[in-house]
Write a protein that holds these residues in place. Structure first.
Motif, short mmCIF file in Angstrom:
data_model
loop_
_atom_site.label_atom_id
_atom_site.label_comp_id
_atom_site.label_asym_id
_atom_site.label_seq_id
_atom_site.Cartn_x
_atom_site.Cartn_y
_atom_site.Cartn_z
N UNK A 258 0.85 -1.18 0.00
CA UNK A 258 0.00 0.00 0.00
C UNK A 258 0.89 1.24 0.00
N UNK A 259 0.40 2.31 -0.61
CA UNK A 259 1.20 3.53 -0.73
C UNK A 259 0.34 4.76 -0.48
N UNK A 260 1.00 5.85 -0.09
CA UNK A 260 0.32 7.13 0.06
C UNK A 260 0.07 7.73 -1.32
N UNK A 261 -1.16 8.19 -1.52
CA UNK A 261 -1.54 8.85 -2.77
C UNK A 261 -1.96 10.28 -2.42
N UNK A 262 -1.42 11.24 -3.16
CA UNK A 262 -1.65 12.65 -2.89
C UNK A 262 -2.80 13.18 -3.75
N UNK A 263 -3.84 13.70 -3.08
CA UNK A 263 -4.96 14.33 -3.76
C UNK A 263 -4.85 15.84 -3.57
N UNK A 264 -4.90 16.56 -4.67
CA UNK A 264 -4.85 18.03 -4.65
C UNK A 264 -6.25 18.57 -4.86
N UNK A 265 -6.67 19.48 -3.99
CA UNK A 265 -8.04 20.00 -4.00
C UNK A 265 -8.07 21.49 -4.31
N UNK A 266 -9.15 21.89 -4.97
CA UNK A 266 -9.45 23.30 -5.22
C UNK A 266 -10.85 23.57 -4.68
N UNK A 267 -10.93 24.46 -3.72
CA UNK A 267 -12.22 24.79 -3.10
C UNK A 267 -12.56 26.25 -3.35
N UNK A 268 -13.71 26.47 -3.95
CA UNK A 268 -14.19 27.83 -4.19
C UNK A 268 -15.25 28.16 -3.14
N UNK A 269 -15.02 29.21 -2.40
CA UNK A 269 -15.82 29.55 -1.24
C UNK A 269 -16.52 30.90 -1.45
N UNK A 270 -17.78 30.94 -1.04
CA UNK A 270 -18.52 32.19 -1.02
C UNK A 270 -19.17 32.40 0.33
N UNK A 271 -19.02 33.58 0.91
CA UNK A 271 -19.64 33.93 2.19
C UNK A 271 -20.80 34.88 1.94
N UNK A 272 -21.96 34.50 2.37
CA UNK A 272 -23.16 35.32 2.12
C UNK A 272 -23.16 36.58 3.00
#
Length: 272
Positions: A258-272
């Motif tokens: 088993x190995x570590x797999x790197x997931x890269x995330x992009x989160x777009x946030x809006x504050x009302x």
């Protein structure tokens, strides 16, 4: 009846592979919980997770929100989420079949609304109007996606990309245009949030998450991609040799470990 703005092809795309999706897709990262809780000003009373699929993105809130409701239009996906919920024994999480632009929630009642790997399947204008309706003042909306393929080794990633690209070519040839799902451009998410005019502050946040994978799960992740599953549903065997070659390559690389797999995330946030 499907509300206006929702495409049946987009909903039907996810029929028939709830199990492979749930087994192989990554969990939602804790980092997003920390950021969104901070932006919302504390532990949320109600989180609405729209386009929740099998519930992977809803269960991440189990220890961090008073109530969580997952909303998903596809019957197979929501059925898998409800199966998972029954096994969990949790009473403050629930799942409902519904649509992003017609939510069963009172105006101003929701602290956080999330879309995990799903906003690109939704009509953005009507969805964001509905999100703005249900969010309280100071409430937070977040649409987040991971980059495909996840990072492990360039040769594996290249083969993953070839497999998915070939699936798209097959679909373009075999499926009539009227029968295809429409995937919107994820790079426009932040622009759509800003254009909506309903948020006082918008931002894109980048982060990473590591999950442990073996060869079987990494192959399963590739097979859980919607394009690959669509080729299967079209009855084509054109990917069979490519899948076996990919399976062999991945097995050789992981070599039984088993190995570590790197997931890269992009989160777009809006504050009302």
């Amino acid at each position: 009846m499907i509300p206006e703005g929702n495409l049946k092809n987009n909903i039907d795309r996810f029929t028939g592979y709830g199990d492979v999706y749930d087994k192989n897709r990554p969990q939602a990262p804790q980092a997003l919980v920390q950021v969104l809780t901070s932006y919302a000003g504390g532990k949320p009373s109600l989180v609405l997770d729209i386009g929740c699929g099998t519930g992977l993105s809803s269960f991440v809130w189990k220890d961090h929100a008073e109530q969580v409701i997952g909303v998903e239009p596809n019957a197979d996906m929501i059925g898998k989420a409800q199966d998972n919920l029954r096994r969990s024994g949790l009473s403050h999480i629930s799942f409902a079949q519904g649509y992003s632009n017609q939510l069963d929630a009172a105006s101003g009642s929701v602290d956080i609304v999330t879309c995990s790997q799903s906003f690109h399947w939704m009509e953005p204008e009507s969805t964001l109007r509905e999100v703005a309706r249900v969010l309280r003042e100071g409430g937070v909306f977040a649409a987040y996606d991971c980059d495909w393929p996840p990072t492990i080794h360039w040769s594996i990633e290249e083969a993953y990309e070839r497999l998915v690209s070939k699936a798209d070519v097959i679909i373009a040839r075999l499926a009539h245009e009227d029968d295809r799902a429409i995937k919107r451009d994820k790079s426009q998410h932040l622009a759509n949030l800003r254009k909506s005019g309903v948020f006082r502050y918008c931002k894109e946040i980048l982060f990473h998450n590591i999950e442990r994978f073996d060869a079987e799960r990494y192959v399963g992740l590739a097979l859980s991609q919607g394009g690959v599953q669509t080729v299967f549903k079209l009855g084509s065997s054109e990917l069979d040799e490519d899948i076996e070659a990919f399976r062999t390559l991945v097995a050789q690389y992981f070599n039984g470990s088993a190995m570590d797999v790197l997931f890269s995330y992009r989160m777009r946030v809006g504050v009302k």
